[in-house]
Design a protein around this motif. Structure first.
Motif, PDB file in Angstrom:
ATOM      1  N   ASP A 126       6.224  63.354  50.360  1.00  0.00           N
ATOM      2  CA  ASP A 126       6.029  64.803  50.260  1.00  0.00           C
ATOM      3  C   ASP A 126       6.438  65.241  48.861  1.00  0.00           C
ATOM      4  O   ASP A 126       7.624  65.288  48.520  1.00  0.00           O
ATOM      5  CB  ASP A 126       6.886  65.506  51.324  1.00  0.00           C
ATOM      6  CG  ASP A 126       6.687  67.014  51.342  1.00  0.00           C
ATOM      7  OD1 ASP A 126       6.381  67.597  50.281  1.00  0.00           O
ATOM      8  OD2 ASP A 126       6.854  67.608  52.421  1.00  0.00           O
ATOM      9  N   SER A 127       5.452  65.582  48.029  1.00  0.00           N
ATOM     10  CA  SER A 127       5.737  65.888  46.620  1.00  0.00           C
ATOM     11  C   SER A 127       6.645  67.113  46.465  1.00  0.00           C
ATOM     12  O   SER A 127       7.426  67.184  45.525  1.00  0.00           O
ATOM     13  CB  SER A 127       4.437  66.081  45.841  1.00  0.00           C
ATOM     14  OG  SER A 127       3.689  67.151  46.374  1.00  0.00           O
ATOM     15  N   GLU A 128       6.564  68.086  47.372  1.00  0.00           N
ATOM     16  CA  GLU A 128       7.431  69.260  47.267  1.00  0.00           C
ATOM     17  C   GLU A 128       8.893  68.873  47.501  1.00  0.00           C
ATOM     18  O   GLU A 128       9.783  69.330  46.778  1.00  0.00           O
ATOM     19  CB  GLU A 128       6.994  70.333  48.271  1.00  0.00           C
ATOM     20  CG  GLU A 128       5.694  71.021  47.893  1.00  0.00           C
ATOM     21  CD  GLU A 128       5.312  72.104  48.892  1.00  0.00           C
ATOM     22  OE1 GLU A 128       6.226  72.782  49.405  1.00  0.00           O
ATOM     23  OE2 GLU A 128       4.115  72.255  49.150  1.00  0.00           O
ATOM     24  N   GLN A 129       9.135  68.054  48.525  1.00  0.00           N
ATOM     25  CA  GLN A 129      10.506  67.617  48.796  1.00  0.00           C
ATOM     26  C   GLN A 129      11.047  66.759  47.650  1.00  0.00           C
ATOM     27  O   GLN A 129      12.189  66.943  47.222  1.00  0.00           O
ATOM     28  CB  GLN A 129      10.561  66.821  50.105  1.00  0.00           C
ATOM     29  CG  GLN A 129      10.365  67.659  51.344  1.00  0.00           C
ATOM     30  CD  GLN A 129      10.477  66.831  52.614  1.00  0.00           C
ATOM     31  OE1 GLN A 129      10.909  65.685  52.596  1.00  0.00           O
ATOM     32  NE2 GLN A 129      10.081  67.430  53.731  1.00  0.00           N
ATOM     33  N   VAL A 130      10.219  65.870  47.141  1.00  0.00           N
ATOM     34  CA  VAL A 130      10.643  65.007  46.042  1.00  0.00           C
ATOM     35  C   VAL A 130      10.932  65.840  44.799  1.00  0.00           C
ATOM     36  O   VAL A 130      11.906  65.593  44.084  1.00  0.00           O
ATOM     37  CB  VAL A 130       9.588  63.916  45.751  1.00  0.00           C
ATOM     38  CG1 VAL A 130       9.922  63.149  44.474  1.00  0.00           C
ATOM     39  CG2 VAL A 130       9.482  62.952  46.931  1.00  0.00           C
ATOM     40  N   ASP A 131      10.119  66.856  44.548  1.00  0.00           N
ATOM     41  CA  ASP A 131      10.337  67.730  43.394  1.00  0.00           C
ATOM     42  C   ASP A 131      11.677  68.460  43.498  1.00  0.00           C
ATOM     43  O   ASP A 131      12.411  68.563  42.518  1.00  0.00           O
ATOM     44  CB  ASP A 131       9.188  68.729  43.269  1.00  0.00           C
ATOM     45  CG  ASP A 131       9.327  69.611  42.035  1.00  0.00           C
ATOM     46  OD1 ASP A 131       9.417  69.051  40.921  1.00  0.00           O
ATOM     47  OD2 ASP A 131       9.365  70.848  42.206  1.00  0.00           O
ATOM     48  N   VAL A 132      12.021  68.938  44.681  1.00  0.00           N
ATOM     49  CA  VAL A 132      13.303  69.636  44.865  1.00  0.00           C
ATOM     50  C   VAL A 132      14.463  68.660  44.640  1.00  0.00           C
ATOM     51  O   VAL A 132      15.430  68.996  43.949  1.00  0.00           O
ATOM     52  CB  VAL A 132      13.384  70.280  46.271  1.00  0.00           C
ATOM     53  CG1 VAL A 132      14.784  70.784  46.554  1.00  0.00           C
ATOM     54  CG2 VAL A 132      12.365  71.403  46.398  1.00  0.00           C
ATOM     55  N   ASP A 171      20.066  75.470  48.769  1.00  0.00           N
ATOM     56  CA  ASP A 171      20.942  75.693  49.913  1.00  0.00           C
ATOM     57  C   ASP A 171      20.373  75.142  51.215  1.00  0.00           C
ATOM     58  O   ASP A 171      21.117  74.740  52.105  1.00  0.00           O
ATOM     59  CB  ASP A 171      21.250  77.188  50.079  1.00  0.00           C
ATOM     60  CG  ASP A 171      22.213  77.698  49.011  1.00  0.00           C
ATOM     61  OD1 ASP A 171      22.834  76.861  48.322  1.00  0.00           O
ATOM     62  OD2 ASP A 171      22.310  78.924  48.858  1.00  0.00           O
ATOM     63  N   ASP A 172      19.063  75.124  51.345  1.00  0.00           N
ATOM     64  CA  ASP A 172      18.440  74.691  52.592  1.00  0.00           C
ATOM     65  C   ASP A 172      17.810  73.303  52.492  1.00  0.00           C
ATOM     66  O   ASP A 172      16.910  72.972  53.248  1.00  0.00           O
ATOM     67  CB  ASP A 172      17.368  75.705  53.024  1.00  0.00           C
ATOM     68  CG  ASP A 172      17.974  77.051  53.365  1.00  0.00           C
ATOM     69  OD1 ASP A 172      19.112  77.066  53.876  1.00  0.00           O
ATOM     70  OD2 ASP A 172      17.314  78.075  53.114  1.00  0.00           O
TER      71      ASP A 172
END
Length: 152
Positions: free
Chosen positions: A28-34, A16-17
């Motif tokens: 950014d691995s976290e953003q890419v993972d999402v 949602d965010d």
């Protein structure tokens, strides 16, 4: 995030965010993972990726295909002088080349070599065989094979 009346979180609450795609930092691995978890099962995203990135890099092709038949290649249509060889004797030649000229004794030599126990061995495939079985047998044969002849 509540999207229904019984206060149950939505299935996509983790998405949602999410930031707009133009603001995603691909380092950014976290953003890419999402983004991956959101899009990896999307047939539209996969199709776009394949057609825009994978296929153009891996399947380069020419816009124009030049082709001709054996009749055209062997005739005087393309070349004034021609010479050719085929291991399969045949009189299906362009008229300009004349009839096939067989080397005298070549059939006898071929039969002699292919039936010589000093040169040739053979193996019969089991009744239940697969292409993988044949390829593994060829790759691991001891001594190594030097030629394969498909008699079918």
């Amino acid at each position: 995030t509540n999207n229904n009346n019984n206060n149950t979180p939505s299935i996509n609450s983790e998405f949602d965010d999410i930031w707009p795609l133009h603001l995603i930092n691909t380092n950014d691995s976290e953003q890419v993972d999402v983004v991956y978890r959101l899009l990896h099962k999307s047939s539209h995203a996969v199709e776009f990726y394949l057609h825009e990135f994978v296929f153009p890099m891996t399947m380069m092709h020419q816009g124009l295909k030049i082709s001709s038949s054996g009749q055209e290649l062997g005739s005087s249509l393309l070349f004034s002088q021609r010479i050719g060889f085929s291991g399969t004797p045949s009189d299906l030649l362009p008229i300009e080349l004349g009839s096939c000229q067989y080397e005298q004794g070549s059939d006898g030599k071929m039969i002699h070599y292919l039936t010589s126990n000093e040169i040739v061995t053979h193996e019969t495939a089991p009744k239940e065989w697969s292409v993988s079985d044949v390829l593994i047998s060829i790759a691991t044969h001891n001594p190594p094979l030097h030629a394969l002849i498909d008699t079918g």
